[in-house]
Write an enzyme that holds these catalytic residues in place. Structure first.
Site, PDB file in Angstrom:
ATOM      1  N   HIS A  94       0.794  -1.233   0.073  1.00 62.72           N
ATOM      2  CA  HIS A  94       0.119  -0.025   0.062  1.00 62.72           C
ATOM      3  C   HIS A  94       0.967   1.331   0.119  1.00 62.72           C
ATOM      4  O   HIS A  94       0.729   2.287  -0.638  1.00 62.72           O
ATOM      5  CB  HIS A  94      -0.969  -0.210   1.305  1.00 62.72           C
ATOM      6  N   HIS A 140     -10.335   3.049  -0.874  1.00 62.08           N
ATOM      7  CA  HIS A 140     -10.461   2.785   0.468  1.00 62.08           C
ATOM      8  C   HIS A 140     -11.360   1.145   0.653  1.00 62.08           C
ATOM      9  O   HIS A 140     -12.483   1.178   1.171  1.00 62.08           O
ATOM     10  CB  HIS A 140     -11.092   3.643   1.436  1.00 62.08           C
ATOM     11  N   GLN A 289      -9.853   2.439  10.820  1.00 62.73           N
ATOM     12  CA  GLN A 289      -9.832   3.654  11.641  1.00 62.73           C
ATOM     13  C   GLN A 289     -11.318   4.147  11.598  1.00 62.73           C
ATOM     14  O   GLN A 289     -12.193   3.738  11.115  1.00 62.73           O
ATOM     15  CB  GLN A 289      -9.033   4.767  11.001  1.00 62.73           C
ATOM     16  N   GLY A 589      -1.823   8.937  -8.868  1.00 61.13           N
ATOM     17  CA  GLY A 589      -2.645   7.692  -9.014  1.00 61.13           C
ATOM     18  C   GLY A 589      -2.496   6.962  -7.872  1.00 61.13           C
ATOM     19  O   GLY A 589      -1.911   7.234  -6.778  1.00 61.13           O
TER      20      GLY A 589
END
Lengths: 809, 223
Positions: A94, A140, A289, A589
């Site tokens: 990530h 996400h 989160q 991106g």
């Protein structure tokens, strides 16, 4: 939530964790990643400072044996547990793009208007009149799959911080969303939750959500996609970059306290696939989160005020990988080092370990680099906005060999808990040339053309079933705040005035669109991605904007599957080709990998966000509508069909959604011809939007032809306007539903004038029929009252999501 | 001299700049009034803008009503000064007891952002003075808690005293009696859920909000 592990050896949890650590190297991998990583990471904190001799831990943290060797080489010694935890998050897929970076380099990133390209928090272009536009897109996906409301909400929060980090005020958000079959209860729960998360956070934080996409396809059943694009505006001279400079300057942590939420978000959650078991997903929930839009709103206002008053030297948001990422990236970019005092970080709960403080992904935090002289003024601004500010670090000189070190200290002047070269965390992650393989069944799939499928019994019925009014979603989003939204969600592109408090006055506007074509990408990722770029550019052109730059969000499966890497590589090539042909630099991106569930990868889903600049925005763009009595005209720049050949239905919504046929060779896209069409349409609409064109506008309506083909595009003009169309030249379901690219519908009272200009521009022109009446009549194949089409269109999403009742068994 | 409008800013407000921009475009002065201020600085009218004051924590307006500035607003209102609460501002005014009733969650339990039609129900308020009752206006609404409710006695009072200022043509949120806006007995305090400031530019789709804000700016300042 289970009580956190304590370093106290008498603590029973701790004892059990020791047991986990003592297992042989392979042991951790056999349990759920989330549990193992959490447990072992806790142990890392407990033993910070101690030299590691047994190393089962790196794997549980997400590092391979080779990566551990590389860490040892960088440090010239073995890392301690805290250091290992820092590398594990920073070298996660990530954060480091380790599988995709070698491919992303092939994208064109330069252009006259590009002020900041990829690699910073957001791309920035020069919009003219002293105004710059910052844009970024992110995914996400995994957090939203586990906890849809908070996952989507924090996706919005995170990308807003990326934008105001650049000094820009966020003015627009767009959300491309992809879910599985809404007939399944879990999918409806996901849709409801994700939309509520975006709505709850975006509306409250006060940034309009002006568009997006909503796609249902079984490929996303185990792994939905939640992408968020954000655009911000700023005076060019306020542009700031996320870098630390000036040894002796202070690193001030702004915003929320730091808690145990989101630990391992980037590594455990974002950089691994879903096994498909519910318990495993539940175990990962603590890695999601929790957002607080009110905190974010005050943080935005405080940061923009600090930037406006030139009180910060550099600023960086805390997102994935938290404080370690923000400190190491700012230091690395500035070519300096940084000392971080973990004890100075305001905490949400007692007993947190240094590794938890450093890697927590608690939301609504920013790191500002401030001179000691300006600190009191910074604190004053923060007090006014009720934003917490704590000095947690100091910029340090690089060492004798020019290397800036990130040091984690137990109090300034206290014990050094970790000491690593800052660049090694952010810029020196391993790069992988992962193996690529074209799927073995691809040729058979490409050869299996849907042309042989039986024609629909009723084309009208099939057409109506493909209509869906997305307002169920966007009515839940504030899309009008800031008085900029000239064209909101629901059309081809959102159109905004280029204005915000503090900006120089401008007559310009911005157009924004996101597009994807996963049906084509599944068959031909290269042409599918090129088609998505082409469509996004055409969409902003339909609003009278000149396409100026694109951002991409590459949602793919597991990069350890060679077929997925082949898809990614092909997609990047398709994107690069299309961007070059259309003169569009890629300014940013995001790559989201490991979108898989129970071993099944999603279909490749690169999402393209296109930004266009409208030179003079004095009148509303024509939009998706009709005027009684005007001609309905097709502008077409696609390849000429071969004599006698029917337009291909491969990869069309009709074939996939109506017939479950997902194979065939998608239509060819001629990029040079498409570029002509984009430029022609942009000019035509720009003239009208700019206030030219005389008393009677040349264009009453404009709409590009995309998913669902000509039939759906014509029907959308009808349902939006409430006016019918009688048109010919459509003889069967191929004409109706083929998704031949490079086509635009316009409604005009002066077809001869449009024809003349089209012919000069090298664009084909066909009068299909006339707008008017209360029926949609397309040749002999479709005949339906306008009101019935409107009911079908409006009813689709409410029927699926509000009024759903189980089918009796 | 052109009137000066004070636009109150709570942490979490988000329509304050929009109101300032529109008020200025209509030829009046506008300034932001911070929630900590105990005085309004001699402005001629007050607008409580939309947004999420204090994050809508507890419920919309529940914390904002305790802000120091609200005492000044209450004094100003008691002296007859024009006060308009838009959306979240309306919620604050009901919480502060400057307007009757309350705004509860929308029917259907979803946020609604749309441009809808409202009908002017009375011309006897600072926001609708001079606007013919029955006039239809196309205005944006944008709220989760816009469902106006009050007890039967209050509703009867509002009707009898002609204090319902705006009604929805097609009720988007379940408000009792289609109420989109009400005023106090003095007619100088008005709360409404629609956003007139979002409808003052044909480029944005409607300029129907101007007639309301013009009425406010032209209000007879008798206090």
């Amino acid at each position: 939530m289970a009580p956190p592990a304590s370093p106290d050896p008498s603590d029973p949890d701790h004892a059990s964790l020791r047991g986990a650590v003592a297992e042989p190297a392979g042991g951790a991998g056999t349990t759920s990643n989330g549990v193992a990583a959490g447990a072992l990471a806790a142990r890392a904190g407990a033993a910070a400072g101690e030299v590691l001799t047994v190393l089962p831990m790196h794997r549980a943290l997400g590092l391979t044996d080779d990566e551990l060797a590389e860490v040892e080489q960088v440090l010239g010694r073995q890392p301690n547990h805290l250091e290992l935890a820092l590398y594990a998050v920073m070298w996660s897929e990530h954060c480091s793009y380790k599988s995709s970076r070698v491919h992303l380099r092939r994208l064109p990133t330069e252009g006259d208007r590009v002020l900041v390209g990829p690699g910073e928090n957001a791309g920035v272009i020069d919009a003219g009149d002293g105004i710059a536009v910052a844009i970024r897109i992110e995914s996400h996906n995994h957090p939203s799959a586990i906890e849809p409301t908070q996952g989507a909400a924090t996706g919005v929060g995170g990308i807003l911080r990326d934008i105001f980090t650049m000094g820009a005020r966020p003015v627009a958000v767009m959300d491309p969303l992809f879910f599985g079959d809404p007939q399944e209860a879990r999918q409806r729960w996901l849709v409801e939750g994700v939309v509520a998360g975006i709505s709850g956070y975006g509306n409250s934080v006060g940034v309009p959500t002006v568009g997006g996409e909503l796609t249902f396809d079984p490929t996303y059943a185990g792994n939905p996609l939640v992408n968020v694009l954000c655009m911000g505006v700023l005076p060019v001279e306020r542009l700031v970059l996320g870098r630390a400079s000036g040894p002796g300057n202070l690193a001030v942590l702004l915003g929320s306290t730091t808690g145990r939420d989101g630990i391992g978000g980037v590594s455990v959650l974002a950089s691994a696939g879903f096994g498909g078991e519910d318990e495993a997903a539940a175990a990962k929930r603590p890695s999601v989160q929790v957002g607080d839009p009110y905190e974010e709103k005050r943080l935005i206002e405080a940061c923009l005020e600090l930037l406006e008053a030139k009180l910060v030297v550099g600023i960086q948001d805390l997102g994935g990988a938290g404080l370690v990422c923000a400190t190491s990236e700012t230091a690395a970019r500035g070519g300096v080092g940084m000392d971080v005092d973990v004890t100075a970080v305001p905490r949400r709960e007692p007993g947190m370990e240094p590794y938890e403080v450093m890697t927590s992904e608690s939301q609504e935090r920013m790191l500002a680099i401030v001179t000691p002289e300006d600190l009191p003024r910074v604190e004053e601004v923060c007090r006014r906005w009720e934003v917490r500010a704590a000095v947690v670090g100091r910029v340090t000189e690089p060492d004798a060999s020019g290397v800036g070190h990130l040091r984690v200290l137990d109090g300034f002047g206290g014990t050094v808990l970790a000491d690593v070269p800052a660049r090694s965390l952010s810029d020196e992650a391993p790069l992988y040339h992962r193996p690529l393989a074209r799927p073995v069944d691809l040729d058979a799939r490409l050869a299996d053309d849907p042309g042989a499928l039986p024609a629909p019994q009723s084309c009208t019925e099939d057409l109506l079933s493909l209509l869906a009014d997305p307002s169920w979603v966007y009515r839940q989003y504030d899309h009008q705040l800031f008085l900029n939204t000239v064209e909101g969600p629901g059309g081809d592109a959102a159109v905004l005035k280029l204005a915000a408090p503090g900006l120089p006055p401008s007559e310009r506007g911005l157009a924004l669109a996101t597009d994807s074509n996963p049906r084509w990408c599944a068959l031909d990722p290269r042409s599918g991605t090129a088609a998505a770029v082409a469509e996004a550019a055409l969409n902003v052109a339909c609003a009278g904007a000149r396409p100026t730059a694109v951002v991409n969000c590459c949602n793919f499966g597991n990069p350890e599957h060679p077929e997925v890497m082949w898809q990614l590589s092909e997609a990047i090539d398709g994107m690069a080709e299309a961007c070059r042909a259309l003169g569009l630099p890629v300014v940013g991106g995001n790559v989201s990998l490991y979108n898989e569930s129970a071993g099944d990868d999603i279909d490749p889903t690169p999402v393209i966000g296109a930004l266009g600049v409208v030179d003079r925005l004095r009148a509303r763009p024509p939009g998706v509508t009709l005027r009684e009595g005007s001609s309905v005209v097709l502008l077409d720049a696609g390849p000429e069909p071969a004599a006698g050949a029917r337009p291909s239905l491969a990869g069309s919504r009709w074939a996939v959604e109506r017939r479950g046929h997902r194979n065939g060779t998608p239509p060819r896209l001629d990029l040079a011809a498409h570029a002509r069409l984009v430029s022609f349409v942009a000019d035509l609409v720009a003239e009208q939007v700019g206030g030219g064109g005389g008393q009677v506008p040349l264009l009453d309506g404009v709409h590009d032809v995309s998913g669902g083909g000509l039939g759906v595009a014509l029907a959308e003009l009808v349902v939006h306007s409430g006016i019918g169309i009688v048109a010919g030249g459509i003889s069967d379901h191929h004409d109706l539903f083929a998704e031949t690219p490079s086509r635009v519908l316009v409604c005009t009272p002066r077809p001869a004038e449009v024809a003349e200009r089209a012919s000069a521009a090298g664009v084909r022109f066909t009068v299909l029929g006339t707008a008017g009446g209360d029926r949609l009549v397309l040749g002999d194949v479709v005949d339906v009252p306008v009101v019935e089409a409107q009911e079908a269109w409006r009813g689709t999403l409410p029927a699926l999501l509000d009024e759903w009742v189980p089918t009796p068994t | 001299m052109a009137p000066r409008v004070g636009v109150v800013v709570f942490p979490g407000s988000n329509c304050e700049h929009d109101v300032v921009q529109v008020v200025r475009s209509l030829g009046a002065g506008a300034e932001l009034v911070w929630h900590h201020q105990g005085s309004l600085g001699g402005v001629d009218a007050v607008v409580l803008p939309g947004g999420f004051a204090h994050g809508d924590y507890l419920r919309p307006g529940a914390i904002a009503r305790f802000a120091p500035v609200m005492e000044a607003v209450a004094r100003f209102a008691a002296e007859g000064g024009p006060v308009v609460g838009i959306c979240n501002g309306f919620q604050v005014l009901t919480e502060a007891g400057l307007l009757p009733g309350a705004l509860q969650k929308n029917r259907g339990l979803r946020f609604v952002c749309a441009t809808i039609d409202v009908e002017v129900a009375t011309d006897r308020s600072v926001l609708t003075a001079g606007v013919t009752p029955g006039t239809r206006l196309r205005l944006p609404v944008n709220h989760f808690e816009g469902n106006y409710t009050c007890d039967a006695r209050t509703l009867a009072e509002l009707r009898d005293e002609d204090r319902i200022v705006l009604r929805y043509v097609d009720n988007p949120n379940g408000s009792v009696d289609d109420i989109a806006g009400v005023c106090n007995a003095g007619r100088n305090v008005v709360g409404l859920m629609p956003h007139p400031e979002r409808a003052c530019d044909p480029l944005l789709g409607s300029a129907d909000g101007k007639v309301l804000l013009d009425a406010l700016l032209g209000a007879d300042v008798t206090h």
